[in-house]
Design an enzyme around this catalytic site. Structure first.
Site, short mmCIF file in Angstrom:
data_model
loop_
_atom_site.label_atom_id
_atom_site.label_comp_id
_atom_site.label_asym_id
_atom_site.label_seq_id
_atom_site.Cartn_x
_atom_site.Cartn_y
_atom_site.Cartn_z
N HIS A 8 0.82 -1.21 0.00
CA HIS A 8 0.00 0.00 0.00
C HIS A 8 0.85 1.25 0.00
O HIS A 8 2.05 1.21 0.28
CB HIS A 8 -0.99 0.02 1.17
N HIS A 88 3.92 7.40 3.26
CA HIS A 88 4.86 6.28 3.28
C HIS A 88 4.52 5.25 2.21
O HIS A 88 3.42 5.27 1.65
CB HIS A 88 4.90 5.60 4.66
N GLU A 137 7.55 1.45 5.21
CA GLU A 137 6.96 0.44 6.10
C GLU A 137 7.25 -0.93 5.50
O GLU A 137 7.11 -1.14 4.30
CB GLU A 137 5.44 0.66 6.18
CO CO Z 1 0.94 1.78 6.20
#
Ligand code: CO
Length: 150
Positions: A8, A88, A137
């Site tokens: 994502h 992110h 991440e």
């Molecule tokens: Co995230």
């Protein structure tokens, strides 16, 4: 580092409700999940699915994140970027502990402990200053059946 799928893109927003309307009405998103609070990270979260490629199980998601309370770490991001924006990137890895050790061995600064993220799988964040300016991440690939639980 065993690079997996781009799971994502985290997008900060001052209003998840407004962003949902944007992705639905302007971008044509048809699969919008129910927003939920991720208290320990001080954010409200809502996933928006993009369609999967032919033959693929899942498309990449947009992870909308809105500050939950004044102490949220997102508050300072939104102070600098009042409209919100890209916050992110999240990549999957097959083994979170192995990935963490590899980043540590390279001297990359990891932000906090490995913890359970918004998808219910272990995650950690790597400092943007060690990642070409991108808050990154790292997330263990969800096991079958857990990915779309929200
Ligand atoms: Co995230």
């Amino acid at each position: 580092m065993k690079l997996g799928r781009l799971n994502h893109i985290g997008v900060a927003t001052p209003s998840i409700a407004d962003s949902i309307a944007f992705y639905r009405d302007v971008m044509g998103a048809t699969k919008l999940h129910t927003p939920f609070d991720l208290e320990e990270q001080g954010v409200k979260v809502c996933f928006v699915d993009t369609p999967a490629a032919d033959g693929a199980m899942n498309g990449t998601q947009i992870e909308l994140i809105e500050p939950l309370g004044e102490n949220s770490t997102l508050a300072s991001f939104l102070a600098k970027n009042p409209l919100g924006g890209q916050h992110h990137l999240c990549f999957e890895v097959p083994d979170i502990a192995e990935a963490r050790s590899e980043f540590e061995a390279l001297g990359k600064r990891i932000l906090g402990p490995t913890r359970i993220g918004a998808h219910g799988t272990p995650i950690f964040f790597v400092h943007p200053k060690d990642m070409g300016g991108m808050l990154t991440e790292i997330m263990e690939t969800p096991k079958e059946g857990t990915h779309w639980s929200n």
